[in-house]
Motif scaffolding. Structure first.
Motif, PDB file in Angstrom:
ATOM      1  N   UNK A 265       2.125   2.437   2.994  1.00  0.00           N
ATOM      2  CA  UNK A 265       1.335   3.418   2.513  1.00  0.00           C
ATOM      3  C   UNK A 265       0.421   3.933   3.379  1.00  0.00           C
ATOM      4  N   UNK A 266       0.569   3.561   4.664  1.00  0.00           N
ATOM      5  CA  UNK A 266      -0.542   3.498   5.926  1.00  0.00           C
ATOM      6  C   UNK A 266      -0.705   5.104   6.132  1.00  0.00           C
ATOM      7  N   UNK A 267       0.115   5.839   5.898  1.00  0.00           N
ATOM      8  CA  UNK A 267      -0.066   7.330   6.314  1.00  0.00           C
ATOM      9  C   UNK A 267      -0.159   8.224   4.902  1.00  0.00           C
ATOM     10  N   UNK A 268      -0.301   7.470   3.948  1.00  0.00           N
ATOM     11  CA  UNK A 268      -0.318   8.143   2.521  1.00  0.00           C
ATOM     12  C   UNK A 268      -1.906   8.851   2.252  1.00  0.00           C
ATOM     13  N   UNK A 269      -1.923   9.769   1.977  1.00  0.00           N
ATOM     14  CA  UNK A 269      -3.309  10.461   1.479  1.00  0.00           C
ATOM     15  C   UNK A 269      -3.482  10.484  -0.068  1.00  0.00           C
TER      16      UNK A 269
ATOM     17  N   UNK B 216       3.843   4.575  -9.851  1.00  0.00           N
ATOM     18  CA  UNK B 216       5.049   4.974  -9.318  1.00  0.00           C
ATOM     19  C   UNK B 216       5.370   4.197  -8.104  1.00  0.00           C
ATOM     20  N   UNK B 217       4.283   4.069  -7.056  1.00  0.00           N
ATOM     21  CA  UNK B 217       4.547   3.531  -5.985  1.00  0.00           C
ATOM     22  C   UNK B 217       4.633   1.966  -5.800  1.00  0.00           C
TER      23      UNK B 217
ATOM     24  N   UNK C 146      -9.421  -1.009 -10.605  1.00  0.00           N
ATOM     25  CA  UNK C 146      -9.285  -1.468  -8.999  1.00  0.00           C
ATOM     26  C   UNK C 146      -8.863  -0.294  -8.429  1.00  0.00           C
ATOM     27  N   UNK C 147      -9.189  -0.290  -6.972  1.00  0.00           N
ATOM     28  CA  UNK C 147      -8.551   0.887  -5.974  1.00  0.00           C
ATOM     29  C   UNK C 147      -7.779   0.048  -4.948  1.00  0.00           C
ATOM     30  N   UNK C 148      -6.815   0.866  -4.973  1.00  0.00           N
ATOM     31  CA  UNK C 148      -5.716   0.623  -3.615  1.00  0.00           C
ATOM     32  C   UNK C 148      -5.911   1.573  -2.376  1.00  0.00           C
ATOM     33  N   UNK C 149      -5.576   1.289  -1.324  1.00  0.00           N
ATOM     34  CA  UNK C 149      -5.803   1.858  -0.132  1.00  0.00           C
ATOM     35  C   UNK C 149      -4.664   2.060   0.505  1.00  0.00           C
ATOM     36  N   UNK C 150      -4.658   2.975   1.769  1.00  0.00           N
ATOM     37  CA  UNK C 150      -3.525   3.036   2.302  1.00  0.00           C
ATOM     38  C   UNK C 150      -3.009   1.594   3.297  1.00  0.00           C
ATOM     39  N   UNK C 151      -3.971   0.683   3.309  1.00  0.00           N
ATOM     40  CA  UNK C 151      -3.571  -0.481   3.788  1.00  0.00           C
ATOM     41  C   UNK C 151      -3.426  -1.659   2.584  1.00  0.00           C
ATOM     42  N   UNK C 152      -3.065  -1.158   1.401  1.00  0.00           N
ATOM     43  CA  UNK C 152      -3.156  -2.289   0.339  1.00  0.00           C
ATOM     44  C   UNK C 152      -1.757  -2.926  -0.061  1.00  0.00           C
ATOM     45  N   UNK C 153      -0.632  -2.341   0.724  1.00  0.00           N
ATOM     46  CA  UNK C 153       0.390  -3.185   0.326  1.00  0.00           C
ATOM     47  C   UNK C 153       1.279  -3.052   1.854  1.00  0.00           C
ATOM     48  N   UNK C 154       1.870  -4.278   1.933  1.00  0.00           N
ATOM     49  CA  UNK C 154       2.759  -4.620   3.285  1.00  0.00           C
ATOM     50  C   UNK C 154       3.819  -5.195   2.775  1.00  0.00           C
ATOM     51  N   UNK C 155       5.269  -4.635   3.053  1.00  0.00           N
ATOM     52  CA  UNK C 155       6.644  -5.046   2.656  1.00  0.00           C
ATOM     53  C   UNK C 155       6.783  -6.104   3.843  1.00  0.00           C
ATOM     54  N   UNK C 156       7.078  -7.351   3.252  1.00  0.00           N
ATOM     55  CA  UNK C 156       7.468  -8.655   4.145  1.00  0.00           C
ATOM     56  C   UNK C 156       8.811  -8.689   4.208  1.00  0.00           C
ATOM     57  N   UNK C 157       9.479  -8.850   5.334  1.00  0.00           N
ATOM     58  CA  UNK C 157      10.967  -8.998   5.495  1.00  0.00           C
ATOM     59  C   UNK C 157      11.221 -10.254   6.185  1.00  0.00           C
ATOM     60  N   UNK C 158      11.945 -11.152   5.921  1.00  0.00           N
ATOM     61  CA  UNK C 158      12.485 -12.345   6.697  1.00  0.00           C
ATOM     62  C   UNK C 158      13.934 -12.392   6.745  1.00  0.00           C
TER      63      UNK C 158
ATOM     64  N   UNK D  83      -6.031   2.773  -9.266  1.00  0.00           N
ATOM     65  CA  UNK D  83      -6.164   4.095  -8.725  1.00  0.00           C
ATOM     66  C   UNK D  83      -6.133   4.010  -7.217  1.00  0.00           C
ATOM     67  N   UNK D  84      -5.830   5.039  -6.632  1.00  0.00           N
ATOM     68  CA  UNK D  84      -5.542   5.034  -5.250  1.00  0.00           C
ATOM     69  C   UNK D  84      -6.498   5.915  -4.550  1.00  0.00           C
ATOM     70  N   UNK D  85      -7.066   5.417  -3.239  1.00  0.00           N
ATOM     71  CA  UNK D  85      -8.113   6.450  -2.558  1.00  0.00           C
ATOM     72  C   UNK D  85      -7.416   5.932  -1.098  1.00  0.00           C
ATOM     73  N   UNK D  86      -7.191   6.771  -0.105  1.00  0.00           N
ATOM     74  CA  UNK D  86      -6.532   6.371   1.209  1.00  0.00           C
ATOM     75  C   UNK D  86      -7.561   5.481   2.061  1.00  0.00           C
ATOM     76  N   UNK D  87      -9.061   5.740   1.574  1.00  0.00           N
ATOM     77  CA  UNK D  87      -9.867   4.859   2.292  1.00  0.00           C
ATOM     78  C   UNK D  87     -10.436   3.651   1.646  1.00  0.00           C
ATOM     79  N   UNK D  88      -9.938   3.623   0.288  1.00  0.00           N
ATOM     80  CA  UNK D  88     -10.300   2.639  -0.672  1.00  0.00           C
ATOM     81  C   UNK D  88     -11.482   2.920  -1.355  1.00  0.00           C
ATOM     82  N   UNK D  89     -12.229   4.100  -1.471  1.00  0.00           N
ATOM     83  CA  UNK D  89     -13.265   4.275  -2.275  1.00  0.00           C
ATOM     84  C   UNK D  89     -13.171   4.019  -3.727  1.00  0.00           C
ATOM     85  N   UNK D  90     -13.957   3.524  -4.484  1.00  0.00           N
ATOM     86  CA  UNK D  90     -13.757   2.853  -5.991  1.00  0.00           C
ATOM     87  C   UNK D  90     -14.871   3.714  -6.536  1.00  0.00           C
TER      88      UNK D  90
END
Length: 196
Positions: free
Chosen positions: A103-107, A113-114, A181-193, A168-175
């Motif tokens: 989500x790092x580039x998502x506005x 859904x995400x 709760x708010x999610x931001x562009x840096x709220x999710x990381x996919x970890x692969x091993x 909810x989502x805000x790219x900069x995490x404004x609640x």
């Protein structure tokens, strides 16, 4: 029957681990890697205490450990931790750790859904590292599944599920005041091993 008299406690209830510290980011990092290893079938005897120590040493070398311990971690500290863990896992166990921030580039995005789309990628060797901010707390955890209505968590504290509709989502995490709760562009990381 007469009501029971309430007895006064002679001392305050003890704080539980996690009540005074803000180490959820480090615990969630380790738990995400453990979950991804498990789904990949990697049963190597990894010392997760050692991985935790390496991450703490990296944080302490760059930031004041007391600040991180009491105020928590943000994405720069988490990224540093994953990089340090990746070096250790590759060198010591021949395991490749890849971390992407989808989500790092998502506005704009629909959180339900995400999250449901990312959960479809939780097959072999993957985990979803996940953070959110609320009015009373900010927290990092691991998503291990998503239903039509709930997020299923591998959580170091709090409960095992959360309602999708609470996010909810805000790219900069404004609640906003009306949001839970708010999610931001840096709220999710996919970890692969994977193995080398």
């Amino acid at each position: 029957m007469a009501p029971r008299a309430r007895t006064r406690r002679s001392h305050p209830a003890p704080f539980k681990q996690g009540r005074l510290d803000s180490l959820c980011g480090l615990y969630a990092s380790v738990n995400a890697m453990r979950f991804a290893c498990h789904t990949e079938g990697i049963t190597t005897k990894i010392s997760w205490n050692e991985v935790f120590r390496i991450m703490v040493e990296q944080i302490d070398a760059r930031w004041r450990l007391a600040d991180v311990l009491t105020e928590g971690t943000d994405s720069p500290e988490i990224q540093l931790c994953f990089r340090a863990a990746a070096v250790y896992l590759k060198k010591r166990h021949g395991i490749i750790l890849r971390v992407t921030w989808p989500w790092s580039k998502r506005k704009v995005l629909n959180p339900a859904t995400a999250l449901q789309q990312l959960a479809q990628r939780l097959e072999r060797g993957n985990a979803l590292f996940f953070g959110y901010d609320g009015h009373k707390e900010s927290h990092w955890t691991v998503v291990i599944g998503v239903t039509r209505t709930h997020v299923i968590l591998m959580n170091s504290c709090y409960g095992p599920t959360m309602m999708l509709s609470d996010f909810a989502f805000h790219p900069e995490g404004h609640l906003a005041r009306h949001q839970t709760y708010v999610l931001s562009a840096w709220s999710a990381a996919l970890i692969n091993i994977s193995r080398l």
